[in-house]
Design a protein around this motif. Structure first.
Motif: not given
Length: 323
Positions: A54, A56, A80, A83, A85-87, A99, A103
């Protein structure tokens, strides 16, 4: 009838401040043992495990090295690299805690890079699976530090008693963490060439004092190359690590007294190993790349095996670790 004890929590790797001399050498030995294993045997160690990255913050070496390490150990990789591309990076601005908790319901370990100092500890507090800190703000970068000091250890036959030069902002997380690992291994001296407007942070000074490690400051990179057994540079051109990448400014050119090139190495007259955690801009000229001093590509490979050691150490019981 004896009641069972509490179930142990996840084995997180958040801070190198918790790593003493013995544990540092265990990581060195484990990384070397993994590197020496036949590929087929290595790939069975984390078979059926899933590792999430993950990130960021942008990353080349750290993210791909963790993914390569997981692949070499046989684990599946998800996650990812952006970031947005994520909520967490869209309208909802999902919290780090949410998050991580989500995960952690899907994977066996989480590798986290974040622009906020302390983010890794926040993640560990809510994660049901091990969290490995891949860099959080200006705080720490444990995998970089352990991999780099392991590289120093191999090049010098151990860092105890050595004179190590560190060039750049000493509060940047890579040098910050390297200083902590060096304190545990007690080199004779650490010589800093701080970037303009920066200084050795108080926690580093206190740690060196407690460990009996001398430290000093140089005025020019030539002084580091002439007087040290090894030099690691991160240069002086850095964005603000506490800001998202889309809010960064572009730094200026590196001042000459911080730059390394082939002509300078010839004038110094010593093949001093030079390390760099990346990314490089103009602080090491490309004409250094073919010289014996250039050890920054072997450093990347070593860093991948150290990341493999970190993943194995949080996902396997001690009796299943090689070496």
């Amino acid at each position: 009838m004896t009641k069972p004890g509490p179930t142990p929590g996840p084995r997180h790797l958040i801070s190198v401040k918790e790593i003493d001399r013995e544990r540092a050498h265990r990581f060195f030995d484990l990384a070397a043992a993994l590197r020496a294993l036949p590929a087929e045997e290595c790939a069975r160690l984390l078979a059926r495990k899933v590792v999430a990255t993950a990130f960021y913050q942008p990353s080349t070496r750290t993210r791909i090295a963790f993914e390569a390490a997981a692949a070499r150990l046989g684990a599946a990789r998800v996650g990812f690299a952006d970031v947005k591309t994520t909520r967490a990076g869209d309208f909802y601005q999902e919290s780090l805690e949410d998050v991580v908790a989500n995960l952690g319901s899907l994977v066996d370990a989480l590798v986290l890079r974040h622009f906020e100092s302390g983010a890794a500890a926040r993640a560990a507090a809510v994660s049901p699976v091990p969290v490995v800190n891949a860099g959080d703000g200006y705080n720490e970068h444990p995998s970089q530090a352990l991999g780099d000091v392991w590289t120093m250890h191999q090049l010098l036959g151990g860092v105890t008693g050595a004179r190590i030069g560190l060039l750049g902002n000493p509060t940047i997380r890579s040098l910050h963490s390297i200083s902590f690992v060096l304190a545990a291994l007690a080199p004779a001296e650490v010589v800093f060439l701080p970037a303009p407007g920066t200084e050795v942070p108080e926690d580093t000074r206190k740690l060196f004092e407690a460990a009996g490690v001398r430290w000093s400051e140089a005025e020019h990179v030539a002084d580091l190359l002439a007087g040290c057994d090894l030099v690691e540079t991160i240069g002086t051109r850095h964005p603000d690590h506490n800001l998202p990448h889309d809010k960064q400014s572009v730094p200026e050119r590196t001042p000459e007294r911080y730059r390394i090139d082939a002509a300078l190495l010839r004038r110094v007259g010593r093949d001093v190993p030079v390390l760099h955690p990346g990314p490089r801009t103009d602080e090491i000229d490309t004409d250094v790349d073919a010289l014996p001093a250039a050890q920054y590509l072997p450093q990347v490979t070593n860093g991948m095996w150290m990341k493999a050691a970190m993943l194995a150490s949080v996902l396997l019981t001690d009796d299943r670790l090689p070496g």
